[in-house]
Design a protein around this motif. Structure first.
Motif, PDB file in Angstrom:
ATOM      1  N   ARG A   1      -5.637   9.750  -5.872  1.00 45.29           N
ATOM      2  CA  ARG A   1      -5.268  10.008  -7.260  1.00 45.29           C
ATOM      3  C   ARG A   1      -5.722  11.394  -7.711  1.00 45.29           C
ATOM      4  O   ARG A   1      -5.022  12.080  -8.446  1.00 45.29           O
ATOM      5  CB  ARG A   1      -5.831   8.930  -8.182  1.00 45.29           C
ATOM      6  CG  ARG A   1      -5.302   9.031  -9.600  1.00 45.29           C
ATOM      7  CD  ARG A   1      -5.578   7.784 -10.408  1.00 45.29           C
ATOM      8  NE  ARG A   1      -4.909   6.608  -9.865  1.00 45.29           N
ATOM      9  CZ  ARG A   1      -5.009   5.389 -10.381  1.00 45.29           C
ATOM     10  NH1 ARG A   1      -5.758   5.191 -11.456  1.00 45.29           N
ATOM     11  NH2 ARG A   1      -4.384   4.376  -9.846  1.00 45.29           N
TER      12      ARG A   1
ATOM     13  N   ASP B   1       3.117   3.770  -2.141  1.00 52.88           N
ATOM     14  CA  ASP B   1       3.341   4.123  -3.534  1.00 52.88           C
ATOM     15  C   ASP B   1       4.648   4.889  -3.708  1.00 52.88           C
ATOM     16  O   ASP B   1       4.718   6.091  -3.445  1.00 52.88           O
ATOM     17  CB  ASP B   1       2.162   4.963  -4.037  1.00 52.88           C
ATOM     18  CG  ASP B   1       2.107   5.061  -5.549  1.00 52.88           C
ATOM     19  OD1 ASP B   1       3.191   5.010  -6.179  1.00 52.88           O
ATOM     20  OD2 ASP B   1       1.009   5.187  -6.103  1.00 52.88           O
TER      21      ASP B   1
ATOM     22  N   ARG C   1      -8.458   5.620  -2.278  1.00 54.37           N
ATOM     23  CA  ARG C   1      -7.544   5.539  -3.409  1.00 54.37           C
ATOM     24  C   ARG C   1      -7.946   6.512  -4.517  1.00 54.37           C
ATOM     25  O   ARG C   1      -7.087   7.126  -5.162  1.00 54.37           O
ATOM     26  CB  ARG C   1      -7.506   4.107  -3.951  1.00 54.37           C
ATOM     27  CG  ARG C   1      -6.847   3.105  -3.016  1.00 54.37           C
ATOM     28  CD  ARG C   1      -6.902   1.699  -3.580  1.00 54.37           C
ATOM     29  NE  ARG C   1      -6.348   0.721  -2.669  1.00 54.37           N
ATOM     30  CZ  ARG C   1      -5.054   0.377  -2.613  1.00 54.37           C
ATOM     31  NH1 ARG C   1      -4.190   0.947  -3.434  1.00 54.37           N
ATOM     32  NH2 ARG C   1      -4.633  -0.531  -1.750  1.00 54.37           N
TER      33      ARG C   1
ATOM     34  N   ASN D   1       0.805  -1.215   0.000  1.00 62.64           N
ATOM     35  CA  ASN D   1       0.000   0.000   0.000  1.00 62.64           C
ATOM     36  C   ASN D   1       0.844   1.273   0.000  1.00 62.64           C
ATOM     37  O   ASN D   1       0.326   2.376   0.151  1.00 62.64           O
ATOM     38  CB  ASN D   1      -0.958   0.016   1.204  1.00 62.64           C
ATOM     39  CG  ASN D   1      -0.221   0.005   2.535  1.00 62.64           C
ATOM     40  OD1 ASN D   1       1.003  -0.061   2.581  1.00 62.64           O
ATOM     41  ND2 ASN D   1      -0.978   0.051   3.620  1.00 62.64           N
TER      42      ASN D   1
ATOM     43  N   VAL E   1     -10.228   1.112  -9.945  1.00 62.88           N
ATOM     44  CA  VAL E   1      -9.890   0.671  -8.587  1.00 62.88           C
ATOM     45  C   VAL E   1     -10.778  -0.498  -8.164  1.00 62.88           C
ATOM     46  O   VAL E   1     -10.306  -1.483  -7.582  1.00 62.88           O
ATOM     47  CB  VAL E   1     -10.015   1.850  -7.597  1.00 62.88           C
ATOM     48  CG1 VAL E   1      -9.960   1.352  -6.150  1.00 62.88           C
ATOM     49  CG2 VAL E   1      -8.899   2.864  -7.840  1.00 62.88           C
TER      50      VAL E   1
ATOM     51  N   GLU F   1     -12.087   2.082   1.321  1.00 65.98           N
ATOM     52  CA  GLU F   1     -10.702   2.029   0.847  1.00 65.98           C
ATOM     53  C   GLU F   1     -10.630   2.379  -0.628  1.00 65.98           C
ATOM     54  O   GLU F   1      -9.707   3.062  -1.079  1.00 65.98           O
ATOM     55  CB  GLU F   1     -10.114   0.642   1.100  1.00 65.98           C
ATOM     56  CG  GLU F   1      -8.660   0.477   0.658  1.00 65.98           C
ATOM     57  CD  GLU F   1      -7.687   1.408   1.355  1.00 65.98           C
ATOM     58  OE1 GLU F   1      -6.594   1.624   0.812  1.00 65.98           O
ATOM     59  OE2 GLU F   1      -8.029   1.945   2.434  1.00 65.98           O
ATOM     60  N   HIS F   2     -11.615   1.927  -1.412  1.00 69.98           N
ATOM     61  CA  HIS F   2     -11.686   2.328  -2.821  1.00 69.98           C
ATOM     62  C   HIS F   2     -11.729   3.843  -2.934  1.00 69.98           C
ATOM     63  O   HIS F   2     -11.005   4.449  -3.736  1.00 69.98           O
ATOM     64  CB  HIS F   2     -12.939   1.744  -3.483  1.00 69.98           C
ATOM     65  CG  HIS F   2     -12.871   0.274  -3.717  1.00 69.98           C
ATOM     66  ND1 HIS F   2     -13.993  -0.500  -3.915  1.00 69.98           N
ATOM     67  CD2 HIS F   2     -11.810  -0.588  -3.783  1.00 69.98           C
ATOM     68  CE1 HIS F   2     -13.633  -1.765  -4.103  1.00 69.98           C
ATOM     69  NE2 HIS F   2     -12.315  -1.843  -4.017  1.00 69.98           N
TER      70      HIS F   2
END
Length: 293
Positions: free
Chosen positions: A153, A100, A149, A98, A134, A145-146
């Motif tokens: 972004r 990046d 993310r 997790n 995602v 959690e989706h």
């Protein structure tokens, strides 16, 4: 002067530690004193110039700056990485999945040059477009959690739209990206319209490689991004340019000059066969209308 011994994992580690020191409100001399090391040693750590990273210094700095535990593990993983100039970042063993690594480099870049044969690049995606991807990639994750993310972004896109020194974006999209339905027609159409609108910004150049262009350069090349970090006051590189090639279990990073040059050549071959900026924008708007009808 550029440190030729510096490697990407060390530079990324230094960048993160410098950021956390700044958040903690500490100057470099103050932090060095509290850590019990020389200011020069901390400078070299923050600029990735150590021949070998002292793990104790990294852990002590993380504790001093209040770095969350899951990030400490990632930073220690970076410190343990190889010194090779080409670096394969595989998730799992040293660096948590997790975390990046690429995102930190992207935020520091001055120029983003990229070829995309399958999908719209992340820094130009709409939230709905990202959301579909995602959910497809991580079906077992919770909706919250989706959404985290997706928001992350969207936050990354500030490097393109910020008023002060926005990143210079040069993108070639294969026409197949325009024709591929992501989610549904509305999501895809809105995404293509967004691309057309973004391409009017002075720092964004977006070109479409049409299907009839064949295979420029004669090689099948997947998605790649070249990140350039600009020059310092005396004309030297702030740090070497890096090519990032994503993969399903990690990413490959290249910084050898001959490797970076090869990818620049590949990009130029695609660019030379692509539609110009005006025709590319027109095609984006045309296909967007077809999806939104």
């Amino acid at each position: 002067m550029q440190d030729t011994g510096s490697t990407l994992p060390r530079r990324q580690l230094g960048r993160y530690l410098m950021d956390w020191r700044t958040r903690a409100g500490l100057s470099q001399p103050q932090a060095a004193q509290l850590l019990g090391i020389g200011s020069t040693s901390l400078y070299r750590l923050e600029h990735g110039q150590n021949g070998k990273v002292n793990l104790g210094h990294v852990e002590a700095a993380c504790e001093l700056y209040g770095v969350p535990e899951h990030l400490v593990a990632a930073y220690v993983g970076l410190a343990r990485q190889t010194s090779e100039k080409s670096w394969w970042h595989e998730f799992g063993d040293l660096i948590p999945e997790n975390f990046d690594v690429y995102m930190g480099m992207e935020a520091a870049a001055q120029t983003f040059t990229s070829y995309h044969p399958d999908l719209v690049p992340g820094i130009l995606q709409t939230a709905d477009y990202t959301r579909v991807l995602v959910r497809e990639a991580l079906p077992d994750e919770a909706p919250a959690e989706h959404e985290r993310r997706v928001q992350m972004r969207q936050y990354r896109q500030m490097i393109v739209t910020r008023k002060r020194r926005p990143v210079e974006v040069n993108v070639v999209l294969h026409e197949s990206v325009l024709r591929r339905t992501i989610g549904d027609g509305k999501i895809t159409g809105v995404q293509l319209k967004r691309l057309a609108d973004m391409s009017t910004r002075p720092n964004v150049t977006l070109r479409v490689l049409p299907n009839e262009a064949g295979v420029p350069g004669g090689h099948s090349v997947g998605q790649f991004t070249i990140l350039d970090f600009g020059a310092n006051r005396v004309g030297g590189l702030v740090e070497p340019p890096v090519v990032y090639v994503p993969g399903i279990v990690g990413g490959m990073y290249f910084e050898k000059p001959k490797d970076v040059h090869r990818y620049h050549q590949a990009y130029k071959a695609f660019q030379d066969r692509a539609l110009d900026a005006v025709d590319s924008r027109g095609l984006l708007r045309q296909v967007a209308k077809e999806f939104l009808q």
